[in-house]
Design a protein around this motif. Structure first.
Motif, PDB file in Angstrom:
ATOM      1  N   ASP A 133       0.842  -1.199   0.000  1.00 60.15           N
ATOM      2  CA  ASP A 133       0.000   0.000   0.000  1.00 60.15           C
ATOM      3  C   ASP A 133       0.877   1.249   0.000  1.00 60.15           C
ATOM      4  O   ASP A 133       0.498   2.276  -0.525  1.00 60.15           O
ATOM      5  N   ASP A 138       2.391   6.702  -1.790  1.00 58.33           N
ATOM      6  CA  ASP A 138       1.114   6.000  -1.688  1.00 58.33           C
ATOM      7  C   ASP A 138       0.921   5.250  -3.008  1.00 58.33           C
ATOM      8  O   ASP A 138       0.882   5.864  -4.073  1.00 58.33           O
ATOM      9  N   MET A 170      -5.129  10.441   7.348  1.00 54.92           N
ATOM     10  CA  MET A 170      -6.034   9.347   6.996  1.00 54.92           C
ATOM     11  C   MET A 170      -7.133   9.187   8.063  1.00 54.92           C
ATOM     12  O   MET A 170      -8.308   9.019   7.741  1.00 54.92           O
ATOM     13  N   ARG A 187      -9.507   7.284   4.209  1.00 51.83           N
ATOM     14  CA  ARG A 187      -8.457   6.669   3.388  1.00 51.83           C
ATOM     15  C   ARG A 187      -8.594   7.163   1.954  1.00 51.83           C
ATOM     16  O   ARG A 187      -9.698   7.316   1.437  1.00 51.83           O
ATOM     17  N   ARG A 241     -11.974   9.960  -0.669  1.00 50.02           N
ATOM     18  CA  ARG A 241     -11.734   9.792   0.765  1.00 50.02           C
ATOM     19  C   ARG A 241     -12.834   8.924   1.361  1.00 50.02           C
ATOM     20  O   ARG A 241     -13.903   9.420   1.730  1.00 50.02           O
ATOM     21  N   LEU A 290     -13.118   5.352   7.284  1.00 48.55           N
ATOM     22  CA  LEU A 290     -12.373   4.182   7.775  1.00 48.55           C
ATOM     23  C   LEU A 290     -13.309   3.150   8.400  1.00 48.55           C
ATOM     24  O   LEU A 290     -13.004   1.971   8.438  1.00 48.55           O
ATOM     25  N   GLN A 318      -5.450  -2.082  -0.707  1.00 47.84           N
ATOM     26  CA  GLN A 318      -6.413  -1.311   0.086  1.00 47.84           C
ATOM     27  C   GLN A 318      -6.866  -0.045  -0.615  1.00 47.84           C
ATOM     28  O   GLN A 318      -7.763   0.634  -0.156  1.00 47.84           O
ATOM     29  N   GLY A 319      -6.253   0.275  -1.750  1.00 50.67           N
ATOM     30  CA  GLY A 319      -6.520   1.600  -2.281  1.00 50.67           C
ATOM     31  C   GLY A 319      -6.971   1.704  -3.714  1.00 50.67           C
ATOM     32  O   GLY A 319      -7.075   2.813  -4.230  1.00 50.67           O
TER      33      GLY A 319
END
Lengths: 170, 322
Positions: free
Chosen positions: B130, B156, B203, B208, B270, B273, B312-313
């Motif tokens: 990540d 990132d 974050m 995130r 965004r 979380l 995760q992104g």
């Protein structure tokens, strides 16, 4: 004439106030935790920082004690500057108001021979001399070489809930 | 009354602390920079549609270069002490080879059926950090002395934003190269972790940062310009999806990077979380859980979607079929 006399009287009476303020300011500067110079000497061994730090005191011994406090204070609140041989180190506390927010904790932490002393290893032996020992008005300004146990200090502050750890929140 | 509100406040703070304690931890890997790999000969020339390109050979770099191992080992040591271990790139690369061999040997007891594996599954087995720590260094010789130029950049992996950049030149010394490399790591790590902490703080505050790509299967009978009814008005599908992101991002923060009739890319989305899982319980949200909201939203327009998750992104959502 009367006017002139009253102006003269005011001037005479106000003079000590002006001078006492400047003395007060000097005293505040002399005793301030923020008024010190620090330089990074070189990259320390793992988990440590090797710095040259100055302290003020009425006696040389007082100045040495203050310099040790200053070294730890810089690591926590100010950060260490870069030098030709080492990179800059950011302060452990990222919040500029951390001292005020934890006033009791840090007042106790920085008491003479308080918890801060656990994180200081002095690397110069004996009393500083020559360029590292300057006689200033009402005292001394001395420089000492200090090894700060930086990682241990950070862990202590993390454990006491003053700063967040890198993995906190995950 | 005040006492009760205090107790309720305290309980809420406990719940939120517990909840935050579950946020998904990003994976960090150190990867030698292309510049370093090329300078040290760890690459091969490949031909892609007639264009000659350099492909980095990380596995050979880890096997043959002891300096890079010293740096990664030292960084790993420091990060582990901060309770944030780095994932070993060398071991991950090895695992990818052994995993492929291992999976190909698995078969069912009764029919001898092998494991189903699509091209996407094979791609997903690749190393997917990540956060990438792009590492570059150069040893300069000054007479009998050596000096290290060091560059460590945390990126990132999805937004490609630079999280923390550390660059500089160490002191000249006659010490062995490994000592100088260790010194360089020690000199830069505090600054590096400071940048990382800033990234995590952001974050936790703003959600995130993920990338969502919307595509269409060729078989789809609609495109992103097809009009549907939304709240009593007629709007293009792309606009309806835009409104969904406005309503489902932290403070409505996202960036529509590109839009066409067949593709939309949202950057800097965004996502919160925390959110509700399929069980209805409050849980740390993954990008997959998050995009389920959009998949369910599109069901009301009879639009099926296939989601492909990368780490995760990054989420790729292909509309028109499952």
């Amino acid at each position: 004439m009367n006017r002139f006399l009253s102006f003269l009287l005011v001037l005479i009476f106000s003079a000590p106030i002006v001078f006492s303020q400047s003395r007060k300011e000097r005293k505040a500067l002399f005793e301030s935790m923020q008024n010190f110079e620090i330089t990074t000497v070189k990259v320390g061994t793992e988990g440590t920082k090797f710095v040259k730090v100055w302290g003020y005191g009425k006696k040389v011994d007082d100045a040495i004690v203050q310099a040790k406090k200053n070294a730890v204070y810089a690591c926590i609140f100010r950060g260490l500057p870069a030098s030709s041989t080492a990179n800059a180190t950011p302060a452990i506390c990222r919040d500029a108001n951390a001292y005020k927010a934890n006033q009791d904790y840090f007042d106790n932490f920085f008491q003479t021979a308080g918890p801060y002393i656990d994180f200081v290893n002095m690397t110069t032996d004996g009393v500083p001399s020559g360029q590292d020992r300057l006689k200033v008005k009402k005292g001394y300004k001395v420089a000492i070489y200090v090894q700060v146990m930086f990682d241990n200090l950070r862990k202590k502050l993390e454990a006491d809930g003053i700063v967040k750890g890198l993995s906190s929140g995950f | 009354m005040k006492f009760y509100s205090l107790i309720i406040g305290f309980l809420f703070s406990l719940v939120s602390l517990g909840v935050f304690g579950q946020a998904k931890k990003p994976t960090i890997m150190v990867i030698p920079s292309d510049n370093w790999c090329i300078a040290n000969g760890f690459y091969s020339e490949v031909n892609m549609d007639g264009v000659s390109m350099k492909a980095m050979d990380y596995q050979r770099a880890f096997q043959e270069n002891s300096e890079i191992r010293v740096i990664i080992s030292k960084m790993g040591d420091i990060m582990a002490a901060r309770d944030f271990p780095i994932k070993s790139t060398e071991q991950t690369l090895k695992d990818m080879v052994t995993d492929a061999a291992y999976i190909s040997l698995i078969q069912s007891k009764e029919s001898g059926s092998p494991v189903q594996e699509t091209e996407i599954d094979i791609l997903n087995r690749k190393a997917k950090p990540d956060i990438i720590l792009d590492l570059d260094y150069k040893i300069n010789r000054i007479g009998p002395k050596r000096q290290i130029s060091f560059n460590l950049t945390a990126i990132d992996a999805y937004s490609k934003n630079i999280i923390s950049g550390n660059t500089g030149v160490g002191s000249e010394s006659t010490a062995p190269v490994t000592t100088l490399l260790e010194e360089a790591v020690l000199s830069y790590m505090d600054n590096f972790t400071y940048g990382l902490q800033n990234f995590f703080d952001d974050m936790f505050e703003n959600g995130r940062n993920i990338t969502v790509e919307l595509k269409l299967f060729e078989s789809a009978a609609f495109d992103f310009e097809t009009e549907y009814e939304y709240n009593g008005q007629t709007a293009e599908l792309a606009d309806i999806i835009y409104v969904w992101f406005e309503d489902n991002t932290v403070q409505g923060r996202f960036d529509e990077r590109s839009r066409s009739a067949t593709s939309i890319i949202y950057n800097d989305v965004r996502m919160p979380l925390m959110g509700k899982s399929l069980s209805g319980k409050e849980r740390a949200m993954s990008s997959s859980n998050y995009i389920n909201g959009l998949v369910n939203f599109l069901k009301q327009y009879d639009i099926p979607a296939k989601k492909v998750i990368r780490g995760q992104g990054q989420v790729i959502l292909v509309l028109g079929e499952k």
